[in-house]
Write a protein that holds these residues in place. Sequence first.
Motif, PDB file in Angstrom:
ATOM      1  N   LYS A   8       4.146  -8.547  -5.072  1.00  0.00           N
ATOM      2  CA  LYS A   8       3.345  -8.234  -3.878  1.00  0.00           C
ATOM      3  C   LYS A   8       2.369  -9.367  -3.573  1.00  0.00           C
ATOM      4  CE  LYS A   8       0.303  -4.813  -1.753  1.00  0.00           C
ATOM      5  NZ  LYS A   8      -0.607  -5.830  -1.230  1.00  0.00           N
ATOM      6  N   ASP A  12       2.232 -11.356  -0.080  1.00  0.00           N
ATOM      7  CA  ASP A  12       0.991 -11.412   0.707  1.00  0.00           C
ATOM      8  C   ASP A  12       0.627 -12.868   1.038  1.00  0.00           C
ATOM      9  OD1 ASP A  12       0.500  -8.705   0.951  1.00  0.00           O
ATOM     10  OD2 ASP A  12      -0.661  -8.590  -0.900  1.00  0.00           O
ATOM     11  N   PHE A  95       5.049  -3.086   0.807  1.00  0.00           N
ATOM     12  CA  PHE A  95       5.419  -2.940  -0.594  1.00  0.00           C
ATOM     13  C   PHE A  95       5.056  -1.571  -1.165  1.00  0.00           C
ATOM     14  CE2 PHE A  95       5.959  -4.337  -5.006  1.00  0.00           C
ATOM     15  CZ  PHE A  95       7.202  -4.900  -4.847  1.00  0.00           C
ATOM     16  N   SER A 158       8.440  -7.714   2.526  1.00  0.00           N
ATOM     17  CA  SER A 158       7.202  -7.237   3.126  1.00  0.00           C
ATOM     18  C   SER A 158       7.356  -5.910   3.852  1.00  0.00           C
ATOM     19  CB  SER A 158       6.664  -8.295   4.103  1.00  0.00           C
ATOM     20  OG  SER A 158       7.627  -8.598   5.092  1.00  0.00           O
TER      21      SER A 158
END
Length: 472
Positions: A8, A12, A95, A158
Amino acid sequence: MLDRQLLKEVLDLALAAGGDFADIFVENKAVTSISCEDGRIERVITGVECGAGVRVLSGDATSYAFTNDLSRDSLLEVARIASHAAQGDRLEACFDLRRQETKNFFTVIKRPDQVATAQKVEVVQAADRAARQVDREKIKQVQVGYGDVVQQVVMANSEGDYVADERIRTRLIVQAVAMEQGVLQTGYEALGNVKGFELVEGDVAEALARTAAERAVKMLSAQPAPAGRMPVVMAGEAGGTMVHEACGHGLEADLVQKGLSVYAGKVGQKVAATGVTVVDDATLDVHYGSYAYDDEAVPAEKVVLIKDGVLQDFLYDRLTARQEKRRSNGHGRRESYQYKPIPRMANTYIAPGKEDPEKIIREAKQGLLVKKMGGGQVNTTTGDFVFDVAEGYLIVDGQVGPLVRGATLTGNGPEVLQQVEMVGADLGFTIGTCGKDGQGVPVSDAQPTIFIKQLVVGGTASGQANGEIRRL
């Protein structure tokens, strides 16, 4: 392989500068490759390839970066590099861990990574011996190749998808060269599936080798193939090389969207004869091109491309699907973490019809029966192709006649599909590694016995060969 929180974090960061979508593909792949030539084991290669690739989609732009270092710092650096192509507002990766998926409907009995290399070498040597025993005088060269892959992947994106998957494939190829009175002929056979070492146990390897060697020997006595336009019966056992090369690539969405396909703009139109249905199905049990998920974490599915002669659909990955505001149908594939995914075939075939294959030969009356395809080339923009015939027979008065050598098939894929007059009830598969944009992926293709009204057959003789070949 990687902590989900780290995944994640990477996603990001990949979207930190904006963008519409980001994903990560993590791979750990163990491979074995063994080759034998001239009765000697020439090469034994075992190794592990490991790495990750990060992609960012931003409008029509794609940025992709990869690394073979799975440390946190390296993964974050790759994400930063991929983020440079992004534009627009910053997005937060969804996520949702509840959306994780891990499924595999393929059964492997004997994992190849748990089989000693010495056992694999024994299989290769047994195949080499079996091929040479077919005819010790005429068989001059034998090449045997064994390979297996155990690939573990983790994919996350994503939109919240998380997939952990394992793909296991095993293959064996045999090529034999026979010579007599200065004439050289080659026999080739390949076997591969989503299976483990059980694929080649027993006498499977020896039987495959004998088939290759017997073909090479019998082709020595074949007469020169006639040349000209004539009816052609493609036997189911010839496999689907033609449908893959002359038709399949033109149905991949990226080539369609670039205007490099003869099928562009023809959905809903008649592009093949009535009775011709073309399918790509990655969910087929154990076939070489099968998978549970594609390389973008999209579940595999059966896609009907042409139904009863009418164009229905194309093969999409996420990028090409986004450009048409539709969903991917699970055909985004890549050779490894070092490549971005693109639309690719999996198991492509012409669906079986209802006709008895022997009846098709009788109905053809005169022409060429193709039982084994060789290599060839195709122009995906036009559909024009040229293929070698590895094993072919004349059809004389509705019966299988003499064996011929040196035949080639020349034509146009879409035109050939329009000229299919009969479709058999059988179905024969072949395997291969399909190359596109510098990437190779495992595929299989198939077709039933089909009767093509006419094709240009290249050969070395006139049309007179135990019966006149009808010209149309």
